[in-house]
Scaffold this motif. Structure first.
Motif, short mmCIF file in Angstrom:
data_model
loop_
_atom_site.label_atom_id
_atom_site.label_comp_id
_atom_site.label_asym_id
_atom_site.label_seq_id
_atom_site.Cartn_x
_atom_site.Cartn_y
_atom_site.Cartn_z
N ASN A 144 0.86 -1.18 0.00
CA ASN A 144 0.00 0.00 0.00
C ASN A 144 0.90 1.23 0.00
N VAL A 145 0.81 2.04 -1.03
CA VAL A 145 1.77 3.13 -1.20
C VAL A 145 1.55 4.26 -0.20
N LEU A 146 0.33 4.45 0.28
CA LEU A 146 0.11 5.48 1.30
C LEU A 146 0.70 5.04 2.64
N ARG A 147 0.51 3.77 2.97
CA ARG A 147 1.11 3.23 4.19
C ARG A 147 2.64 3.31 4.09
N LEU A 148 3.17 2.95 2.95
CA LEU A 148 4.61 3.00 2.72
C LEU A 148 5.14 4.42 2.87
N SER A 149 4.37 5.39 2.43
CA SER A 149 4.80 6.79 2.50
C SER A 149 4.84 7.33 3.92
N LEU A 150 3.82 7.02 4.71
CA LEU A 150 3.64 7.70 6.00
C LEU A 150 4.04 6.88 7.21
N HIS A 151 4.29 5.59 7.04
CA HIS A 151 4.67 4.75 8.17
C HIS A 151 6.06 5.15 8.67
N PRO A 152 6.27 5.16 9.99
CA PRO A 152 7.60 5.50 10.53
C PRO A 152 8.72 4.60 10.04
N ASP A 153 8.38 3.37 9.61
CA ASP A 153 9.39 2.46 9.07
C ASP A 153 9.49 2.56 7.55
N GLY A 154 8.74 3.47 6.97
CA GLY A 154 8.74 3.62 5.52
C GLY A 154 9.50 4.85 5.07
N MET A 155 8.88 5.62 4.19
CA MET A 155 9.52 6.80 3.64
C MET A 155 9.52 7.99 4.58
N ALA A 156 8.63 7.97 5.56
CA ALA A 156 8.40 9.14 6.41
C ALA A 156 9.67 9.77 6.99
N PRO A 157 10.64 9.00 7.52
CA PRO A 157 11.82 9.64 8.10
C PRO A 157 12.64 10.45 7.10
N ARG A 158 12.48 10.18 5.79
CA ARG A 158 13.27 10.89 4.79
C ARG A 158 12.49 11.99 4.09
N ILE A 159 11.22 12.14 4.44
CA ILE A 159 10.42 13.23 3.86
C ILE A 159 10.69 14.50 4.66
N ARG A 160 11.25 15.48 3.99
CA ARG A 160 11.70 16.70 4.67
C ARG A 160 10.52 17.57 5.12
N ASN A 161 9.43 17.53 4.40
CA ASN A 161 8.23 18.29 4.76
C ASN A 161 7.10 17.32 5.12
N LEU A 162 7.40 16.44 6.07
CA LEU A 162 6.47 15.36 6.40
C LEU A 162 5.10 15.88 6.84
N ALA A 163 5.07 16.90 7.68
CA ALA A 163 3.78 17.41 8.16
C ALA A 163 2.91 17.87 7.01
N GLN A 164 3.51 18.59 6.07
CA GLN A 164 2.75 19.09 4.92
C GLN A 164 2.33 17.96 3.99
#
Length: 270
Positions: A144-164
């Motif tokens: 699931n690409v949304l889960r992959l994007s926002l999960h703490p074990d996924g892409m989230a730690p590398r997203i610089r504007n995570l909140a936005q």
């Protein structure tokens, strides 16, 4: 092959629910469709049995998803009007081929094909730049690409504007839930909004409704900036096809474009 569960509620009640979900009065729907409010009232209360043509006419004006239009027809005692094929079926070969050409042609920039529940169907090689470093359990099918994007074990730690970015994705998903009344999407929304990442940031929530929300991503020691677009298939008559979408990412600046060309030739370790 089309398979639809037989609904337990009458078609009139289901049509009334969709009308209310679209925030339309009987008068408003009557004006839009040219059907008298008296007849609409009789249909919704079960005093009049609608024809399949009337059901589809109302469903079209209420922007009911194709799968739910089949449900309405079954509730009215009629056969489904829209097929549902698996992507591997020969009937959808032209769709698969077209999607693959788009994904391949978009390189060296990331692009992926997702279904109506945001499961990854196919992706080009550049998507690997975004998923590198994500936990194995998030990369196990179905992805699931949304889960992959926002999960703490996924892409989230590398997203610089995570909140936005998080607020933007949740905003899109919330609108999709409202439009489709899909229980699976609702459950996904509740899951994602429980993840950490800036839900209390008013500025991020406000930015979610902006015209363009960039994705700012850290990869291999470089800061990358993307703009994204969504492409759907026009006038689909198959339930599966109507849920497909291509999510394509474009470099938001020249630096990112140059970096992606370099990275796809020789991706660094992360």
């Amino acid at each position: 092959m089309t398979t639809v569960a037989v609904p337990s509620r009458p078609v009139g009640e289901l049509l009334r629910d969709w009308r209310r979900r679209r925030r339309l009065s009987q008068l408003g729907l009557s004006v839009d469709t040219g059907i008298s409010t008296r007849h609409l009232s009789f249909v919704e209360t079960g005093r009049s049995r609608p024809s399949p043509e009337l059901i589809l006419r109302l469903a079209e004006h209420l922007d009911v998803p194709l799968a739910e239009r089949n449900t309405l027809l079954l509730a009215g005692g009629y056969a489904p009007a829209y097929s549902r094929h698996d992507l591997d079926d020969p009937e959808l070969a032209p769709v698969r081929d077209a999607a693959r050409q788009i994904l391949h042609g978009h390189g060296p920039f990331p692009a992926l094909l997702v279904d109506q529940h945001w499961h990854l169907v196919e992706a080009n090689a550049a998507v690997g730049l975004l998923t590198a470093g994500c936990a194995a359990h998030l990369l196990a099918e179905p992805i699931n690409v949304l889960r992959l994007s926002l999960h703490p074990d996924g892409m989230a730690p590398r997203i610089r504007n995570l909140a936005q970015w998080r607020a933007h994705l949740l905003h899109r998903l919330r609108e999709q839930v409202a439009a489709t009344d899909d229980d699976a999407l609702h459950d996904l929304y509740e899951e994602l909004r429980a993840y950490p990442g800036g839900e209390e940031n008013p500025a991020a929530v406000a930015a979610a409704g902006s015209v363009v929300v960039p994705l700012r991503y850290r990869y291999g020691g470089r800061d990358l900036a993307f703009l994204s677009t969504t492409t759907v298939f026009g006038t689909p008559l198959d339930v599966t096809v109507t849920g497909l979408a291509i999510e394509a990412f474009y470099p938001a600046d020249r630096t990112t474009g140059d970096a992606l060309r370099d990275l796809t030739e020789d991706p660094p370790r992360t």
